[in-house]
Design a protein around this motif. Structure first.
Motif, PDB file in Angstrom:
ATOM      1  N   ILE A  21       0.869  -1.171   0.000  1.00  0.00           N
ATOM      2  CA  ILE A  21       0.000   0.000   0.000  1.00  0.00           C
ATOM      3  C   ILE A  21       0.908   1.223   0.000  1.00  0.00           C
ATOM      4  CG2 ILE A  21      -1.841   1.274   1.145  1.00  0.00           C
ATOM      5  CD1 ILE A  21      -2.698  -1.256   2.527  1.00  0.00           C
ATOM      6  N   ASP A  22       0.924   1.934  -1.126  1.00  0.00           N
ATOM      7  CA  ASP A  22       1.704   3.165  -1.241  1.00  0.00           C
ATOM      8  C   ASP A  22       0.774   4.333  -0.956  1.00  0.00           C
ATOM      9  OD1 ASP A  22       4.540   2.506  -2.591  1.00  0.00           O
ATOM     10  OD2 ASP A  22       3.035   1.128  -3.360  1.00  0.00           O
ATOM     11  N   ILE A  23       1.186   5.202  -0.020  1.00  0.00           N
ATOM     12  CA  ILE A  23       0.333   6.301   0.412  1.00  0.00           C
ATOM     13  C   ILE A  23       1.045   7.632   0.189  1.00  0.00           C
ATOM     14  CG2 ILE A  23      -1.040   7.272   2.285  1.00  0.00           C
ATOM     15  CD1 ILE A  23      -0.795   4.559   3.720  1.00  0.00           C
ATOM     16  N   TRP A  24       0.417   8.507  -0.599  1.00  0.00           N
ATOM     17  CA  TRP A  24       0.889   9.888  -0.715  1.00  0.00           C
ATOM     18  C   TRP A  24       0.112  10.730   0.287  1.00  0.00           C
ATOM     19  CZ3 TRP A  24       1.831   6.554  -4.558  1.00  0.00           C
ATOM     20  CH2 TRP A  24       3.027   6.710  -5.262  1.00  0.00           C
ATOM     21  N   SER A  25       0.856  11.532   1.061  1.00  0.00           N
ATOM     22  CA  SER A  25       0.240  12.229   2.182  1.00  0.00           C
ATOM     23  C   SER A  25       1.071  13.448   2.548  1.00  0.00           C
ATOM     24  CB  SER A  25       0.184  11.259   3.382  1.00  0.00           C
ATOM     25  OG  SER A  25      -0.223  11.899   4.560  1.00  0.00           O
ATOM     26  N   ASP A  26       0.415  14.440   3.146  1.00  0.00           N
ATOM     27  CA  ASP A  26       1.151  15.580   3.707  1.00  0.00           C
ATOM     28  C   ASP A  26       0.891  15.636   5.208  1.00  0.00           C
ATOM     29  OD1 ASP A  26       2.787  17.777   3.936  1.00  0.00           O
ATOM     30  OD2 ASP A  26       1.466  19.168   2.883  1.00  0.00           O
ATOM     31  N   ILE A  27       1.896  16.067   5.947  1.00  0.00           N
ATOM     32  CA  ILE A  27       1.827  16.097   7.408  1.00  0.00           C
ATOM     33  C   ILE A  27       0.702  16.985   7.910  1.00  0.00           C
ATOM     34  CG2 ILE A  27       3.135  16.634   9.515  1.00  0.00           C
ATOM     35  CD1 ILE A  27       4.284  14.302   7.831  1.00  0.00           C
ATOM     36  N   PHE A 201      -4.100   6.474  -2.063  1.00  0.00           N
ATOM     37  CA  PHE A 201      -3.614   5.130  -1.763  1.00  0.00           C
ATOM     38  C   PHE A 201      -3.492   4.326  -3.057  1.00  0.00           C
ATOM     39  CE2 PHE A 201      -6.324   6.790   1.561  1.00  0.00           C
ATOM     40  CZ  PHE A 201      -5.619   6.556   2.742  1.00  0.00           C
ATOM     41  N   VAL A 202      -2.378   3.637  -3.226  1.00  0.00           N
ATOM     42  CA  VAL A 202      -2.205   2.723  -4.348  1.00  0.00           C
ATOM     43  C   VAL A 202      -1.976   1.333  -3.771  1.00  0.00           C
ATOM     44  CG1 VAL A 202      -0.870   2.121  -6.391  1.00  0.00           C
ATOM     45  CG2 VAL A 202      -1.268   4.525  -5.837  1.00  0.00           C
ATOM     46  N   LEU A 203      -2.872   0.417  -4.090  1.00  0.00           N
ATOM     47  CA  LEU A 203      -2.830  -0.934  -3.534  1.00  0.00           C
ATOM     48  C   LEU A 203      -2.323  -1.917  -4.573  1.00  0.00           C
ATOM     49  CD1 LEU A 203      -5.225   0.737  -2.098  1.00  0.00           C
ATOM     50  CD2 LEU A 203      -5.943  -1.485  -1.241  1.00  0.00           C
ATOM     51  N   GLY A 208      -6.019   2.434  -7.328  1.00  0.00           N
ATOM     52  CA  GLY A 208      -5.911   3.710  -6.639  1.00  0.00           C
ATOM     53  C   GLY A 208      -7.191   4.069  -5.912  1.00  0.00           C
ATOM     54  N   VAL A 209      -7.040   4.591  -4.695  1.00  0.00           N
ATOM     55  CA  VAL A 209      -8.173   5.094  -3.923  1.00  0.00           C
ATOM     56  C   VAL A 209      -7.839   6.523  -3.518  1.00  0.00           C
ATOM     57  CG1 VAL A 209      -9.645   4.790  -1.900  1.00  0.00           C
ATOM     58  CG2 VAL A 209      -8.703   2.790  -3.061  1.00  0.00           C
ATOM     59  N   SER A 210      -8.694   7.457  -3.883  1.00  0.00           N
ATOM     60  CA  SER A 210      -8.439   8.868  -3.635  1.00  0.00           C
ATOM     61  C   SER A 210      -9.252   9.375  -2.452  1.00  0.00           C
ATOM     62  CB  SER A 210      -8.792   9.688  -4.884  1.00  0.00           C
ATOM     63  OG  SER A 210      -8.601  11.064  -4.652  1.00  0.00           O
ATOM     64  N   GLY A 211      -8.584  10.092  -1.545  1.00  0.00           N
ATOM     65  CA  GLY A 211      -9.280  10.754  -0.457  1.00  0.00           C
ATOM     66  C   GLY A 211      -9.421   9.904   0.796  1.00  0.00           C
ATOM     67  N   ALA A 212      -9.951  10.559   1.848  1.00  0.00           N
ATOM     68  CA  ALA A 212     -10.147   9.898   3.142  1.00  0.00           C
ATOM     69  C   ALA A 212     -11.434   9.087   3.104  1.00  0.00           C
ATOM     70  CB  ALA A 212     -10.182  10.932   4.259  1.00  0.00           C
ATOM     71  N   VAL A 217     -14.945   1.282   2.568  1.00  0.00           N
ATOM     72  CA  VAL A 217     -14.485   1.421   1.181  1.00  0.00           C
ATOM     73  C   VAL A 217     -13.047   0.923   1.051  1.00  0.00           C
ATOM     74  CG1 VAL A 217     -13.977   3.068  -0.660  1.00  0.00           C
ATOM     75  CG2 VAL A 217     -16.064   3.320   0.707  1.00  0.00           C
ATOM     76  N   LEU A 218     -12.215   1.293   2.008  1.00  0.00           N
ATOM     77  CA  LEU A 218     -10.826   0.857   1.973  1.00  0.00           C
ATOM     78  C   LEU A 218     -10.720  -0.653   2.164  1.00  0.00           C
ATOM     79  CD1 LEU A 218      -9.253   3.793   3.983  1.00  0.00           C
ATOM     80  CD2 LEU A 218      -8.816   3.258   1.588  1.00  0.00           C
ATOM     81  N   ARG A 219     -11.584  -1.196   2.997  1.00  0.00           N
ATOM     82  CA  ARG A 219     -11.571  -2.657   3.204  1.00  0.00           C
ATOM     83  C   ARG A 219     -11.940  -3.376   1.900  1.00  0.00           C
ATOM     84  NH1 ARG A 219     -12.034  -6.569   7.272  1.00  0.00           N
ATOM     85  NH2 ARG A 219     -12.044  -8.576   6.191  1.00  0.00           N
ATOM     86  N   ALA A 220     -12.949  -2.877   1.201  1.00  0.00           N
ATOM     87  CA  ALA A 220     -13.323  -3.480  -0.079  1.00  0.00           C
ATOM     88  C   ALA A 220     -12.179  -3.378  -1.080  1.00  0.00           C
ATOM     89  CB  ALA A 220     -14.574  -2.799  -0.627  1.00  0.00           C
ATOM     90  N   ALA A 221     -11.473  -2.269  -1.062  1.00  0.00           N
ATOM     91  CA  ALA A 221     -10.327  -2.108  -1.955  1.00  0.00           C
ATOM     92  C   ALA A 221      -9.219  -3.095  -1.603  1.00  0.00           C
ATOM     93  CB  ALA A 221      -9.805  -0.676  -1.880  1.00  0.00           C
ATOM     94  N   LEU A 222      -8.983  -3.289  -0.311  1.00  0.00           N
ATOM     95  CA  LEU A 222      -7.987  -4.266   0.130  1.00  0.00           C
ATOM     96  C   LEU A 222      -8.335  -5.664  -0.387  1.00  0.00           C
ATOM     97  CD1 LEU A 222      -7.519  -3.153   3.851  1.00  0.00           C
ATOM     98  CD2 LEU A 222      -5.710  -3.192   2.123  1.00  0.00           C
ATOM     99  N   GLU A 223      -9.590  -6.025  -0.247  1.00  0.00           N
ATOM    100  CA  GLU A 223     -10.017  -7.359  -0.674  1.00  0.00           C
ATOM    101  C   GLU A 223      -9.872  -7.529  -2.182  1.00  0.00           C
ATOM    102  OE1 GLU A 223     -13.933  -7.496   0.947  1.00  0.00           O
ATOM    103  OE2 GLU A 223     -13.237  -7.966   2.977  1.00  0.00           O
TER     104      GLU A 223
END
Length: 262
Positions: A21-27, A201-203, A208-212, A217-223
Motif C-alpha cells: 500500500i503506497d500512500i501519498w500524504s502531507d503532514i 492510496f495505491v494498492l 488507486g483510492v483517492s481521499g479519506a 471502502v478501503l476494506r473493499a479495496a484491500l479485498e
C-alpha cells in the motif's frame, strides 16, 4: 467496486505474496490524518494484515510556503479560498468533527503551519529505520493536536528523539540536504500518476483510492487488490473424466484385451 488503475511496479513473481500500500500524504493535511486512521480501521480485521506493507510517500500541499508565515490557520484558509473568517472557521469545525469521528483531536485554533519539506525528509530517515509510520503519526499529532510547528528544527529534533531516531542522524539531516531527492522523487511520481490531491492510496501497484474514504471502502479495496494478486485455484466440479495429459491418452480397454495407453 471499480478502482482506477495506476502504473506502480508490482512485486517480483518470486517474492513472497505480500500486498503493498503506497500512500501519498502531507503532514498538515487533515484528511490525510483521517485517511490514515480509516486505513488502520480497515486493516484491523483484514485476515491478511500481517502480509501488508505500507510505504509512505511525500506530498506538499503548498511547496512555496515559508517555514513560519505567521497568522492563524483560519486567516490562511480564508485568504486561500476567498472566504471570510467566520466561513473559514466553520470549515475547520466541520473537519474537526470528521476527525473526532475516528478518534482524532484537531485543535485548529492553535495550529501553526509552515513548510513540511523537512518533516517529510525526517519521515524518509525514519523509513530507513522501519519507523516511517510512527514518524507520520507523531508528526501529525504534533501539528493537529499539540499546536507544534513541524517546520521548526528544534521540534523535529525532539520528535525524532521520541520516535527513536539516532540524534546524530537527525542532526545531520537538518544540517544538510539528505533525503531531499527522495521527497522530490515522491512528488514527481505523484505527478506522473496523475495524483493531484491527498491522501491517495495505491494498492498492489494497480488500484488507486483517492481521499479519506470510510474504512468500509478501503476494506473493499484491500479485498479486491488481494484477490487480484492472489487468484484462487480452480474448484473441480464433478469427477475426473477421460483426458489426455503428459503426452499420453488413456485408450479404452477392448473386449478380451488389457487396457493400454497411446
Amino acid at each position: 467496486m471499480t478502482l482506477s488503475t495506476t502504473a506502480l511496479p508490482t512485486a517480483h513473481p518470486n517474492s513472497a505474496p505480500r500486498l503493498s500500500i503506497d500512500i501519498w500524504s502531507d503532514i498538515v493535511c487533515p484528511f490525510c490524518y483521517i485517511g490514515k486512521r480509516e486505513l488502520e480501521r480497515a486493516l484491523a480485521d483484514f485476515p491478511q494484515r500481517e502480509q501488508v506493507d505500507i510505504r509512505w510517500h511525500s506530498f506538499e500541499l503548498d511547496p512555496s510556503i515559508s517555514a513560519d508565515p505567521g497568522g492563524t490557520l483560519v486567516q490562511a484558509i480564508a485568504a486561500k479560498y476567498g472566504l471570510d473568517e467566520a466561513q473559514a472557521a466553520a470549515s475547520q469545525e466541520q473537519i474537526a468533527a470528521r476527525a473526532a469521528s475516528v478518534g482524532l483531536e484537531f485543535n485548529w485554533c492553535q495550529a501553526r503551519f509552515g513548510t513540511t519539506f523537512d518533516a517529510h525528509r525526517l519521515v524518509h530517515l525514519a523509513g530507513k529505520h522501519g519507523l516511517a509510520d510512527a514518524a507520520h503519526e507523531r508528526l501529525m499529532r504534533a501539528y493537529f493536536t499539540e499546536g507544534q510547528l513541524v517546520s521548526d528544527p528544534a521540534v523535529l529534533r525532539r520528535l525524532g528523539a521520541e520516535i527513536g531516531l539516532p540524534a546524530d542522524e537527525v542532526e545531520r539531516l537538518l544540517d544538510g540536504h539528505e533525503y531531499a531527492y527522495d521527497v522530490r522523487a515522491d512528488e514527481a511520481r505523484a505527478g506522473a500518476l496523475g495524483i493531484r490531491g491527498v491522501p491517495f492510496f495505491v494498492l498492489g501497484g494497480q488500484y488507486g483510492v483517492s481521499g479519506a474514504q470510510p474504512a468500509a471502502v478501503l476494506r473493499a479495496a484491500l479485498e479486491q487488490a488481494w484477490a487480484a494478486q492472489h487468484p484462487q485455484p480452480l474448484t473441480l466440479l464433478g469427477e475426473t473424466g477421460e483426458a489426455c495429459e503428459d503426452g499420453a491418452c488413456a485408450v479404452p480397454a477392448q473386449p478380451g484385451s488389457g487396457s493400454q495407453d497411446s
